[in-house]
Design a protein around this motif. Structure first.
Motif, PDB file in Angstrom:
ATOM      1  N   SER A 172      -6.110   3.961  -5.207  1.00 34.97           N
ATOM      2  CA  SER A 172      -7.057   3.276  -4.320  1.00 34.97           C
ATOM      3  C   SER A 172      -7.797   4.206  -3.361  1.00 34.97           C
TER       4      SER A 172
ATOM      5  N   GLU B 142       0.435   5.044   1.236  1.00 31.36           N
ATOM      6  CA  GLU B 142      -0.437   5.930   2.036  1.00 31.36           C
ATOM      7  C   GLU B 142       0.428   6.958   2.725  1.00 31.36           C
TER       8      GLU B 142
ATOM      9  N   LYS C 205      -3.867   7.483  -2.252  1.00 29.46           N
ATOM     10  CA  LYS C 205      -3.506   6.093  -1.923  1.00 29.46           C
ATOM     11  C   LYS C 205      -3.390   5.254  -3.199  1.00 29.46           C
TER      12      LYS C 205
ATOM     13  N   LYS D 122      -2.208   1.005  -4.643  1.00 26.87           N
ATOM     14  CA  LYS D 122      -1.769  -0.361  -4.362  1.00 26.87           C
ATOM     15  C   LYS D 122      -0.804  -0.773  -5.450  1.00 26.87           C
TER      16      LYS D 122
ATOM     17  N   ASP E 175       0.834  -1.212   0.000  1.00 23.47           N
ATOM     18  CA  ASP E 175       0.000   0.000   0.000  1.00 23.47           C
ATOM     19  C   ASP E 175       0.862   1.253   0.000  1.00 23.47           C
TER      20      ASP E 175
END
Ligand code: COI
Length: 354
Positions: free
Chosen positions: A146, A41, A157, A159, A39
């Protein structure tokens, strides 16, 4: 930054490998036991995990589904005669991945995360690498936005994932190609050079029209004059005209800088060809055909490897080729395969040990 040691590994309880016949596998249908998922973030890559291959739980508001901030790569792993796994030129695909990411306003994936994540995943699933001719383990790294938000802006965000698919030949037989001059794949200033998911989705309509009249794929032409040839289906394209191998040049930014394309250029030069990367018009191709010096036409790509083209049609002008008697493309494929399957010395340092 995520170090390799930070990739958390959860393994499957029982491999699915025995349920699959690796001798008869259609492209992209079966996936190995594990996948990599990471991920992005708060400006950082986190939660790097290799885990059992499984569905993702995604919100219907996922930004990638609405606005197409999605990119991918295609790479292949092979086994040498001793059964040791190697990956073909993965650093080149890694670099191209980040070129695509930049163009699509997505974050850069660090080299260690991409390369070590891929290496660890393949090491875990190496029994899935088929060993017979024209088979390999197709590696699909991809990234998508995402954010759960349908406002039009780059996501916060993302992935990044890698999945693996054991695979046989992508195009089974020599192909029939229709020269497209109505629809456009890419224009200068656009995203043609990036491996953006939308480039493939937007090609499907024209390809479907060509399929209706018996062709396998289209050969795209330039956006302004429909005069200069570009890419062909999911491949770059090469023409052997006299003693010269010609492939469309990359500078207009409308063509993917194929890793197989680059490998073909190197090997063709070693085979004694003069190789030209330049704009090539359909008129030049037809004139060469009429003069009897258009000897071979073939596509190159990770999935497709080297694919022979047996027919090329432009409007009502049909060029048929006697592929059975070709020498160059089959020899190029033989040499490339010998390197990939570790049957000859890797003088170009193309094979990356897992
Ligand atoms: C590849 O050759 O890896 C490609 O990207 C083609 C593909 C979309 C199957």
């Amino acid at each position: 930054m995520i170090a390799a040691a930070d990739i958390n590994i959860t393994t499957i309880e029982r491999s699915r490998l025995n349920d699959i016949d690796l001798e008869n596998i259609p492209f992209g249908k079966y996936f190995t036991d594990h996948m990599l998922e990471v991920d992005y973030e708060d400006g950082q890559w986190k939660n790097a995990e290799i885990k059992p291959f499984q569905p993702l739980l995604l919100s219907p508001s996922l930004a990638a589904l609405h606005y197409g901030q999605a990119i991918f790569e295609g790479i292949k792993a092979y086994k040498n005669p001793k059964g040791e796994p190697y990956i073909f030129r993965p650093i080149d695909n890694y670099k191209r991945f980040n070129v695509s990411a930049e163009r699509m306003q997505m974050p850069e994936v660090p080299e260690e995360l991409f390369m070590e994540g891929m290496r660890m995943l393949i090491d875990l699933d190496k029994n899935w690498i088929p060993q017979q001719e024209d088979h390999s383990l197709y590696i699909r790294p991809f990234m998508f936005s995402s954010d759960e938000l349908i406002g039009v802006r780059p996501s916060d965000k993302y992935k990044f994932m890698i999945i693996l698919s054991p695979t046989g030949p992508y195009y089974n037989a020599p192909m029939r190609i229709y020269v497209e001059e109505r629809f456009v794949r890419a224009a200068p200033g656009g995203v043609g050079f990036a491996k953006a998911a939308g480039n493939y989705g937007s090609a499907m309509y024209a390809t479907a029209q060509a399929k209706k009249i018996g062709y396998d794929q289209v050969l795209w032409t330039d956006a302004f004059e429909h005069k200069y040839v570009q890419e062909c289906g999911t491949m770059n394209i090469f023409f052997i005209i006299g003693g010269t191998a010609i492939t469309p040049s990359l500078e207009s930014g409308t063509i993917l800088a194929g890793v197989t394309r680059d490998s073909a250029i190197v090997l063709l030069k070693e085979m004694g060809f003069n190789v030209e990367e330049r704009p090539l018009s359909i008129n030049d191709i037809i004139n060469a055909h009429k003069a009897g010096v258009l000897y071979e036409v073939f596509g190159t790509g990770t999935a497709a490897t080297i694919s022979l083209i047996r027919e090329l049609r432009y409007k009502d002008y049909v060029m048929n080729f006697d592929v059975e008697n070709w020498r160059t493309a089959p020899e190029l494929k033989r040499q490339l395969n010998a390197i990939r399957y570790g049957q000859v010395e890797d003088t170009h340092a193309w094979m990356y040990k897992v």
